[in-house]
Motif scaffolding. Sequence first.
Motif, short mmCIF file in Angstrom:
data_model
loop_
_atom_site.label_atom_id
_atom_site.label_comp_id
_atom_site.label_asym_id
_atom_site.label_seq_id
_atom_site.Cartn_x
_atom_site.Cartn_y
_atom_site.Cartn_z
N VAL A 157 0.75 -1.12 0.39
CA VAL A 157 -0.15 0.10 -0.37
C VAL A 157 1.16 1.20 -0.04
O VAL A 157 0.49 2.73 -0.61
N ASP A 158 1.99 0.78 0.92
CA ASP A 158 3.16 2.02 1.12
C ASP A 158 3.40 2.58 -0.14
O ASP A 158 3.66 3.83 -1.02
N ALA A 159 3.84 1.29 -1.48
CA ALA A 159 4.32 1.52 -2.67
C ALA A 159 3.28 2.07 -3.17
O ALA A 159 3.52 2.75 -4.80
N TRP A 160 2.53 1.97 -3.21
CA TRP A 160 1.09 2.16 -4.16
C TRP A 160 1.20 3.49 -4.06
O TRP A 160 1.34 4.40 -5.65
N PHE A 161 1.07 4.05 -2.62
CA PHE A 161 1.12 5.92 -2.98
C PHE A 161 2.81 6.54 -3.28
O PHE A 161 2.69 8.04 -3.64
N ALA A 162 3.33 5.29 -2.88
CA ALA A 162 4.86 6.17 -3.56
C ALA A 162 5.48 6.78 -4.96
O ALA A 162 5.22 7.29 -5.72
N MET A 163 4.41 6.06 -6.05
CA MET A 163 4.45 5.39 -6.74
C MET A 163 3.21 6.95 -7.59
O MET A 163 3.62 7.77 -8.70
N ASN A 193 -8.91 7.32 -4.89
CA ASN A 193 -10.26 6.09 -5.20
C ASN A 193 -10.55 5.84 -6.00
O ASN A 193 -11.57 4.96 -6.43
N GLU A 194 -10.53 7.04 -7.40
CA GLU A 194 -10.65 6.18 -8.47
C GLU A 194 -10.35 5.55 -9.10
O GLU A 194 -10.41 4.15 -9.57
N VAL A 195 -8.89 5.07 -9.01
CA VAL A 195 -7.97 4.41 -8.90
C VAL A 195 -8.16 2.70 -9.07
O VAL A 195 -8.07 1.68 -9.75
N LEU A 196 -8.99 3.15 -7.20
CA LEU A 196 -9.11 1.56 -7.18
C LEU A 196 -10.99 1.11 -6.74
O LEU A 196 -11.56 -0.43 -6.48
N GLU A 237 -9.09 7.66 2.75
CA GLU A 237 -8.52 7.93 3.81
C GLU A 237 -6.85 8.40 3.41
O GLU A 237 -5.93 9.13 4.08
N GLY A 238 -5.97 7.23 2.85
CA GLY A 238 -5.25 7.36 2.27
C GLY A 238 -3.69 6.72 3.20
O GLY A 238 -4.57 5.29 3.56
N ARG A 239 -3.08 5.88 2.84
CA ARG A 239 -2.05 5.30 3.04
C ARG A 239 -1.47 5.30 4.29
O ARG A 239 -1.09 4.44 5.31
N ASP A 240 -1.59 6.69 5.16
CA ASP A 240 -2.35 6.10 6.56
C ASP A 240 -2.82 5.83 7.23
O ASP A 240 -3.15 5.34 8.32
N ALA A 241 -3.99 5.31 6.59
CA ALA A 241 -5.79 4.77 6.92
C ALA A 241 -4.72 3.02 7.48
O ALA A 241 -5.16 2.34 8.49
N PHE A 242 -3.56 2.74 6.83
CA PHE A 242 -2.94 1.85 6.56
C PHE A 242 -1.64 1.56 7.81
O PHE A 242 -1.36 0.38 8.21
N TYR A 243 -1.08 2.18 8.03
CA TYR A 243 0.28 2.07 8.32
C TYR A 243 -0.19 2.83 10.06
O TYR A 243 0.69 3.18 11.04
N GLU A 244 -0.80 4.16 9.70
CA GLU A 244 -1.44 4.55 11.30
C GLU A 244 -2.66 4.53 11.97
O GLU A 244 -2.76 4.52 12.86
N THR A 295 4.22 -3.76 16.77
CA THR A 295 3.80 -2.35 17.45
C THR A 295 3.05 -1.47 16.58
O THR A 295 3.11 -1.19 15.12
N LEU A 296 2.41 -0.59 17.27
CA LEU A 296 2.06 0.09 16.01
C LEU A 296 2.63 1.75 15.16
O LEU A 296 2.93 2.08 14.55
N ALA A 297 3.63 1.34 16.41
CA ALA A 297 4.84 2.67 15.70
C ALA A 297 5.98 1.65 14.41
O ALA A 297 6.60 2.23 13.90
N ASP A 298 5.86 0.91 14.49
CA ASP A 298 6.11 -0.49 13.78
C ASP A 298 6.51 -0.01 12.25
O ASP A 298 6.72 -0.19 11.04
N PHE A 299 4.43 -0.31 12.47
CA PHE A 299 3.75 0.37 11.24
C PHE A 299 3.84 1.64 10.89
O PHE A 299 4.12 2.15 9.48
N ALA A 300 3.93 2.36 11.99
CA ALA A 300 4.02 3.72 11.15
C ALA A 300 5.11 4.08 11.05
O ALA A 300 5.71 5.35 9.63
#
Length: 596
Positions: A153-159, A169-172, A245-252, A271-276
């Motif tokens: 998911v982070d890679a999607w948003f980086a690209m 949201n239209e892409v998905l 909500e973007g990549r932060d929804a998935f990692y934070e 932990t949540l810190a690992d994902f963030a």
Amino acid sequence: MRILAAATSLLALVAAPIAAQEAQPVEEQIGAGGRPVGANWSRSPVYAENGMAATAHPLATQIALQVLREGGNAVDAAIAANAALGLMEPTGNGIGGDLFAIVYDPKTDQLYGLNGSGASPRGQTLDDLLEKLGGADALPPVGPLPVTIPGTVDAWFAMHKRFGKMPMNEVLAPTVDYARKGHPVAPVIAMYLDRSLRSYTQRLETTAFEFDNARATYFADGAPEAGDIFKNPDLANTLETIGREGRDAFYEGELAKVMVDYLQRQGSAFTLADFAAHKSEWVDVGCAEYRDGFELCELPPNSQGFAALQMVNILRNVDLRQWERGSPEVIHYITEAKRLAYADVARFYADPNFSALPQELLTKEYGAQRFALINPNKAAPEYDAGEIAVAPKLEGEGDTTYLTVTDKDGMMVSLIQSNYRGMGGGLVPDGLGFMLQDRGELFSLDPEHPNAYEPGKRPFHTIIPAFVKKDGKPFMTLGLMGGGMQPQGHVQVLINMVDFGMNIQEAGDAARINHDGGRQPTEGMTGPSADPLGTLNVEPGIRAETVEALRAMGHNVRVVSNGIMFGGYQAIMRDPETGIYAGGTEMRKDGQASGY
């Protein structure tokens, strides 16, 4: 659908003569038909002018083309296709896994490499892990211990941030729609779903891990069969949240909290810190010249991409065109080059943030030195002693997806994505609709090894996208998924096209070899290899006399007919003069290359 299939089969059985009922399978009764052009065992490449997609599922290919037609570019379309494949081909990929990509941007005339792989828990040491393993000599393929942070998911948003045009949201949206309404399961994917269910069921007999969520998500009525309608409303909700909500929804955000709570209940140290803290990394793409102006380009470690470059640097020292493509000489040189490259993979390839790769491995001089070790008439008993074979095999067959998309402006995307072995580690976080990867299984437990398990470290990675240049210009996107098959598969396709004049479809349909065994990047640093020679697996398209000649040269040859271990190929080539695209797709998968 199952009733209709059963009725059709019964009708065929009643109508067939008794002798035919007892005969060999139809593919053994009759061979390939004739073609007016090209090899009888291949199909025509697909040609198009404005854009093209090649994926492992026809519906994902159509989604990519839909995005292109609606104004998105190749990056938008690649993300859309990848999301669709996570739904439609969950046996090979999903948002619980990692992603690597190479993007050619015509505006800057540059290749951009993206490493979207995740790391181990930052608060868990090797000693902590060994205590949890209770004396086991390798990480298991299921449960919480082999899980690493999902990087897709982070890679999607980086690209998308760097290159995308269409709102996420239209892409998905097309995949959200299919996840809610359902789609018919494709035949090869149905076979893998059945294999996956049987594998998880067997592992549950000896290993305790939470599988109820996965069963409810994918196998509520057993393994889906070809043509069955499959829905995943939980994944639809997850993708809608990500799109909104973007990549932060998935990692934070809330999705991250669900994942971490679930993993901690299973005994994970995440932990949540690992994902963030997770983020993708833009990396330099490495290239190696083969011959006639062709260069193969790959991503650096922690992926195994540079193994293909090492093979190119070895094989450029011999003109394979002096023999036939299916000759024992050509196959012998490819096999020995792979074995030499993998001796280095097992020793040096790891997360570069923890252990730098020696740069001399990619020089032409080093390639010539390695080539000099090859006996042209005999397989070497072993290359580079000094490892112990206690590790699991590399990635299982078919457990990855590769896709490629190109657009009217000349942007070209080469993307690969995977959950690692099987569908992943068997763990589906509560209500999220996807399985977490088991990529951490590829860590070594030898503390002296560059690929040793450490906190916050990315494991060695098998998945690799590729790109080919011709005379310094963009020429072809290329991928051939499937564990240790990938570097040798990339090189075989290159040889097919450059040395033997095959078109982009023939180069993928031609019979392949897959050398398996030898040294592994998960092994220790000392001791003999348990399988130094390995096994040279070949498809039935390799002539019987060639197989016998290879055995006489000392190779341990096995003929394998089901195609599973020989990977999944997709590629798109761009004519440098006209800009016309030509696409090829894998006959061993369900996929499709198409354009407009």
